[in-house]
Design a protein around this motif. Structure first.
Motif, PDB file in Angstrom:
ATOM      1  N   ILE A   7      42.534  50.490  40.507  1.00 23.90           N
ATOM      2  CA  ILE A   7      41.164  50.117  40.865  1.00 23.90           C
ATOM      3  C   ILE A   7      41.037  48.601  40.870  1.00 23.90           C
ATOM      4  CG2 ILE A   7      38.721  50.368  40.277  1.00 23.90           C
ATOM      5  CD1 ILE A   7      39.417  52.961  38.856  1.00 23.90           C
ATOM      6  N   LYS A   8      40.411  48.056  41.899  1.00 25.92           N
ATOM      7  CA  LYS A   8      40.282  46.610  42.046  1.00 25.92           C
ATOM      8  C   LYS A   8      38.812  46.194  42.109  1.00 25.92           C
ATOM      9  CE  LYS A   8      44.753  46.168  42.429  1.00 25.92           C
ATOM     10  NZ  LYS A   8      45.561  45.502  41.386  1.00 25.92           N
ATOM     11  N   LEU A   9      38.587  44.928  41.800  1.00 23.70           N
ATOM     12  CA  LEU A   9      37.285  44.289  41.953  1.00 23.70           C
ATOM     13  C   LEU A   9      37.458  43.028  42.786  1.00 23.70           C
ATOM     14  CD1 LEU A   9      35.647  44.420  38.397  1.00 23.70           C
ATOM     15  CD2 LEU A   9      34.886  45.645  40.427  1.00 23.70           C
ATOM     16  N   LYS A  10      36.364  42.539  43.323  1.00 21.36           N
ATOM     17  CA  LYS A  10      36.425  41.258  44.022  1.00 21.36           C
ATOM     18  C   LYS A  10      36.547  40.124  43.001  1.00 21.36           C
ATOM     19  CE  LYS A  10      33.794  38.223  47.058  1.00 21.36           C
ATOM     20  NZ  LYS A  10      32.526  37.990  47.764  1.00 21.36           N
ATOM     21  N   LYS A  11      35.939  40.309  41.841  1.00 21.68           N
ATOM     22  CA  LYS A  11      35.798  39.249  40.857  1.00 21.68           C
ATOM     23  C   LYS A  11      36.977  39.187  39.903  1.00 21.68           C
ATOM     24  CE  LYS A  11      32.630  37.606  41.190  1.00 21.68           C
ATOM     25  NZ  LYS A  11      32.697  36.737  42.358  1.00 21.68           N
ATOM     26  N   ARG A  12      37.582  38.014  39.744  1.00 21.98           N
ATOM     27  CA  ARG A  12      38.630  37.879  38.740  1.00 21.98           C
ATOM     28  C   ARG A  12      37.992  37.586  37.388  1.00 21.98           C
ATOM     29  NH1 ARG A  12      40.325  32.718  37.218  1.00 21.98           N
ATOM     30  NH2 ARG A  12      39.387  30.983  38.341  1.00 21.98           N
ATOM     31  N   GLN A  13      38.701  37.930  36.337  1.00 26.14           N
ATOM     32  CA  GLN A  13      38.175  37.749  34.991  1.00 26.14           C
ATOM     33  C   GLN A  13      38.372  36.296  34.541  1.00 26.14           C
ATOM     34  OE1 GLN A  13      39.420  41.002  32.290  1.00 26.14           O
ATOM     35  NE2 GLN A  13      40.103  42.093  34.129  1.00 26.14           N
ATOM     36  N   ILE A  14      37.299  35.678  34.068  1.00 28.43           N
ATOM     37  CA  ILE A  14      37.341  34.312  33.550  1.00 28.43           C
ATOM     38  C   ILE A  14      36.772  34.323  32.139  1.00 28.43           C
ATOM     39  CG2 ILE A  14      36.545  31.923  33.833  1.00 28.43           C
ATOM     40  CD1 ILE A  14      36.252  32.421  36.800  1.00 28.43           C
ATOM     41  N   TYR A  15      37.596  33.991  31.166  1.00 27.45           N
ATOM     42  CA  TYR A  15      37.122  33.915  29.781  1.00 27.45           C
ATOM     43  C   TYR A  15      36.275  32.641  29.623  1.00 27.45           C
ATOM     44  CZ  TYR A  15      37.165  33.896  24.707  1.00 27.45           C
ATOM     45  OH  TYR A  15      36.781  33.902  23.381  1.00 27.45           O
ATOM     46  N   PRO A  16      35.124  32.667  28.927  1.00 32.45           N
ATOM     47  CA  PRO A  16      34.536  33.743  28.129  1.00 32.45           C
ATOM     48  C   PRO A  16      33.381  34.477  28.811  1.00 32.45           C
ATOM     49  CG  PRO A  16      33.500  31.687  27.547  1.00 32.45           C
ATOM     50  CD  PRO A  16      34.429  31.381  28.702  1.00 32.45           C
ATOM     51  N   PHE A  43      38.819  43.605  47.598  1.00 26.03           N
ATOM     52  CA  PHE A  43      38.949  43.958  46.187  1.00 26.03           C
ATOM     53  C   PHE A  43      40.384  43.692  45.748  1.00 26.03           C
ATOM     54  CE2 PHE A  43      35.668  46.650  48.051  1.00 26.03           C
ATOM     55  CZ  PHE A  43      34.581  46.236  47.311  1.00 26.03           C
ATOM     56  N   ALA A  44      40.673  42.436  45.448  1.00 28.32           N
ATOM     57  CA  ALA A  44      42.059  42.017  45.208  1.00 28.32           C
ATOM     58  C   ALA A  44      42.370  41.783  43.736  1.00 28.32           C
ATOM     59  CB  ALA A  44      42.354  40.745  46.000  1.00 28.32           C
ATOM     60  N   GLU A  45      41.363  41.752  42.885  1.00 31.13           N
ATOM     61  CA  GLU A  45      41.575  41.417  41.478  1.00 31.13           C
ATOM     62  C   GLU A  45      41.613  42.678  40.620  1.00 31.13           C
ATOM     63  OE1 GLU A  45      42.314  38.487  40.563  1.00 31.13           O
ATOM     64  OE2 GLU A  45      41.762  37.384  42.374  1.00 31.13           O
ATOM     65  N   ASP A  46      42.412  42.633  39.558  1.00 31.53           N
ATOM     66  CA  ASP A  46      42.520  43.765  38.655  1.00 31.53           C
ATOM     67  C   ASP A  46      41.181  44.041  37.985  1.00 31.53           C
ATOM     68  OD1 ASP A  46      45.171  44.095  39.237  1.00 31.53           O
ATOM     69  OD2 ASP A  46      45.886  42.919  37.532  1.00 31.53           O
ATOM     70  N   ALA A  47      40.756  45.293  38.031  1.00 33.74           N
ATOM     71  CA  ALA A  47      39.504  45.679  37.391  1.00 33.74           C
ATOM     72  C   ALA A  47      39.703  46.119  35.947  1.00 33.74           C
ATOM     73  CB  ALA A  47      38.832  46.804  38.179  1.00 33.74           C
ATOM     74  N   LEU A  94      33.988  46.145  33.961  1.00 29.45           N
ATOM     75  CA  LEU A  94      35.433  46.363  34.021  1.00 29.45           C
ATOM     76  C   LEU A  94      35.801  47.812  33.712  1.00 29.45           C
ATOM     77  CD1 LEU A  94      36.598  43.123  32.193  1.00 29.45           C
ATOM     78  CD2 LEU A  94      36.564  43.547  34.665  1.00 29.45           C
ATOM     79  N   VAL A  95      37.004  48.185  34.112  1.00 29.58           N
ATOM     80  CA  VAL A  95      37.510  49.538  33.901  1.00 29.58           C
ATOM     81  C   VAL A  95      38.149  49.624  32.520  1.00 29.58           C
ATOM     82  CG1 VAL A  95      39.205  51.238  34.693  1.00 29.58           C
ATOM     83  CG2 VAL A  95      37.853  49.936  36.359  1.00 29.58           C
ATOM     84  N   PHE A 132      41.471  58.188  49.112  1.00 30.23           N
ATOM     85  CA  PHE A 132      41.206  56.985  49.891  1.00 30.23           C
ATOM     86  C   PHE A 132      42.392  56.041  49.972  1.00 30.23           C
ATOM     87  CE2 PHE A 132      36.896  58.183  48.353  1.00 30.23           C
ATOM     88  CZ  PHE A 132      36.446  58.635  49.571  1.00 30.23           C
ATOM     89  N   GLY A 133      43.377  56.241  49.109  1.00 26.83           N
ATOM     90  CA  GLY A 133      44.621  55.480  49.200  1.00 26.83           C
ATOM     91  C   GLY A 133      44.408  53.996  49.343  1.00 26.83           C
ATOM     92  N   GLN A 134      45.072  53.424  50.345  1.00 29.24           N
ATOM     93  CA  GLN A 134      45.071  51.977  50.508  1.00 29.24           C
ATOM     94  C   GLN A 134      43.723  51.436  50.967  1.00 29.24           C
ATOM     95  OE1 GLN A 134      47.512  49.903  49.595  1.00 29.24           O
ATOM     96  NE2 GLN A 134      48.426  51.773  48.759  1.00 29.24           N
ATOM     97  N   ILE A 135      42.852  52.280  51.540  1.00 30.15           N
ATOM     98  CA  ILE A 135      41.543  51.807  51.994  1.00 30.15           C
ATOM     99  C   ILE A 135      40.763  51.239  50.815  1.00 30.15           C
ATOM    100  CG2 ILE A 135      39.332  52.516  52.981  1.00 30.15           C
ATOM    101  CD1 ILE A 135      40.805  54.665  54.532  1.00 30.15           C
ATOM    102  N   ALA A 136      40.939  51.864  49.641  1.00 28.35           N
ATOM    103  CA  ALA A 136      40.168  51.457  48.461  1.00 28.35           C
ATOM    104  C   ALA A 136      40.569  50.093  47.953  1.00 28.35           C
ATOM    105  CB  ALA A 136      40.337  52.485  47.353  1.00 28.35           C
ATOM    106  N   TYR A 137      41.735  49.589  48.375  1.00 27.18           N
ATOM    107  CA  TYR A 137      42.225  48.350  47.807  1.00 27.18           C
ATOM    108  C   TYR A 137      42.480  47.338  48.905  1.00 27.18           C
ATOM    109  CZ  TYR A 137      42.538  51.910  44.403  1.00 27.18           C
ATOM    110  OH  TYR A 137      42.203  52.966  43.609  1.00 27.18           O
ATOM    111  N   SER A 138      41.440  47.102  49.683  1.00 25.71           N
ATOM    112  CA  SER A 138      41.530  46.118  50.762  1.00 25.71           C
ATOM    113  C   SER A 138      41.544  44.728  50.176  1.00 25.71           C
ATOM    114  CB  SER A 138      40.330  46.285  51.697  1.00 25.71           C
ATOM    115  OG  SER A 138      39.144  45.985  50.994  1.00 25.71           O
ATOM    116  N   GLN A 139      41.634  43.754  51.033  1.00 22.79           N
ATOM    117  CA  GLN A 139      41.723  42.365  50.584  1.00 22.79           C
ATOM    118  C   GLN A 139      40.472  41.931  49.839  1.00 22.79           C
ATOM    119  OE1 GLN A 139      42.416  39.586  53.765  1.00 22.79           O
ATOM    120  NE2 GLN A 139      44.003  38.584  52.594  1.00 22.79           N
TER     121      GLN A 139
END
Length: 375
Positions: free
Chosen positions: A138-147, A23-27, A154-155, A14-21
């Motif tokens: 691999i990307k997610l829409k959600k960015r990680q916020i502690y806690p 899903f921009a945050e690191d998973a 997550l991956v 899927f290449g770049q399709i999997a990492y569209s805008q």
């Protein structure tokens, strides 16, 4: 139908399709700022070692003034504050921010003073670099916020942990595979744990905003060990799942652990009205298998802008409930004050168990020695 092939082939397909805008945050799991590991570090941290430099003696709120009880009471004070100080006395990270070494206690089994490590409580982590590089895509829409407790969505990288069990050396191997759809979303996590065959298979369900709204967790073994989540554990009920809720800004607002037709645990998150951080975290655990710090089923943790706990509050289940914890009698709240370095990592923590900081003296003081890659 999507074949059950490993995530690497899907990523290549899927290449770049999997990492569209979208899903921009690191998973990939952030070991330095993870509620699962109770780590909250900023900047290029190389290592961190915390220890107590002061614990009140004698302990005035111990259940007895005998020497034996006083010894237990001092240790209980240190146990009661692990969530604020961190998951182990020593953590070491590589330059990628991955956990390299984790030590739970020193030689005398306590947290007081600086001494040699008890290496029987130590874990060393080794990573597969190819696996890390592929999963980092691999990307997610959600960015990680502690806690926020987002560990399970997550991956996780594949890791090896060499150890010596007293009869010779061995290595524990932990493996995770992921199945991705054509839109770049994780469909399933296959957790092998320490076994050759899968331990669990977790299905990801999304809402209309591409946020993970539910994880359905299924065992893949005949006689599985219990599943652990949010400081509690349970067997594999047919309806075992974790549900996620979000606020109007798409920030995670609640995580709920559900199984056997009952709510087993949850955490709610309240954010600062102007700044983007969690200021209040309410945790409920029904299970009797709560940790030593979880004295009441419901607890509230108040956090400052750096993510550190400034108050831990025990919510009584009924009026005048006794708040006892292994040789000490607790008040409704424990308070914390910190001194910080240039990276906003605390280097000294003042713990108040007899009243607010402005009205009492510290019950205990902890120090943290930090080493950075840039110094």
């Amino acid at each position: 139908m999507l074949n059950k092939i490993k995530y690497i082939l899907l990523l290549l397909m899927f290449g770049q399709i999997a990492y569209s805008q979208v899903f921009a945050e690191d998973a990939m799991l952030d070991y330095k700022r993870s509620s699962a590991y109770i780590n909250n570090y900023h900047g290029p941290v190389k290592s961190a070692y915390y220890y107590y430099t002061y614990v009140i003696d004698p302990v005035p709120f111990a259940v007895s003034q005998s020497k034996t009880i006083q010894s237990y009471a001092r240790h209980s004070i240190m146990l009661q504050n692990r969530k604020a100080l961190g998951s182990g006395i020593y953590n070491e990270f590589d330059q990628e921010g991955r956990l390299k070494k984790h030590v739970i206690s020193n030689l005398n089994g306590s947290y007081f003073g600086k001494s040699d490590f008890n290496y029987r409580t130590a874990s060393t982590y080794i990573y597969n670099e190819t696996d890390w590089a592929e999963k980092s895509k691999i990307k997610l829409k959600k960015r990680q916020i502690y806690p926020v407790n987002d560990y399970d969505i997550l991956v996780k990288p594949n890791t090896e942990k060499p150890y010596d069990h007293g009869y010779g050396s061995d290595t524990l191997k932990y493996k995770y595979d992921y199945i991705i759809d054509q839109n770049g979303r994780i469909l399933k996590e296959i957790n092998y744990g320490r076994a050759a065959l899968p331990f669990t298979e977790t299905e990801y369900i999304y809402d209309n905003h591409n946020n993970v709204k539910q994880l359905n967790i299924r065992t893949k073994q005949k006689d599985p060990i219990p599943f652990f989540f949010l400081d509690t554990e349970t067997g594999f009920c047919p309806d075992l799942h974790i549900a996620y809720e979000y606020d109007f800004k798409d920030r995670m607002s609640q995580v709920t652990y559900y199984g056997c037709k009952d709510t087993l645990a949850f955490e709610k998150y309240a954010y600062h009205p102007e700044k983007d951080y969690v200021k209040e975290r309410t945790r409920y655990i029904k299970s009797s298998m709560r940790g030593v710090e979880h004295v009441t089923p419901t607890m509230i943790f108040y956090h400052n802008e750096n993510g550190d706990i400034i108050e831990k509050k025990f919510v009584r289940s009924y009026p005048n409930q006794y708040l006892g914890a292994s040789s000490i009698v607790l008040r409704e709240s424990i308070y914390y004050k910190y001194e910080y370095d240039k990276y906003n990592n605390w280097v000294k923590c003042y713990i108040y168990m007899e009243g607010r900081p402005e009205e009492s003296e510290p019950t205990a003081i902890a120090q943290r020695d930090l080493e950075y890659y840039d110094s």
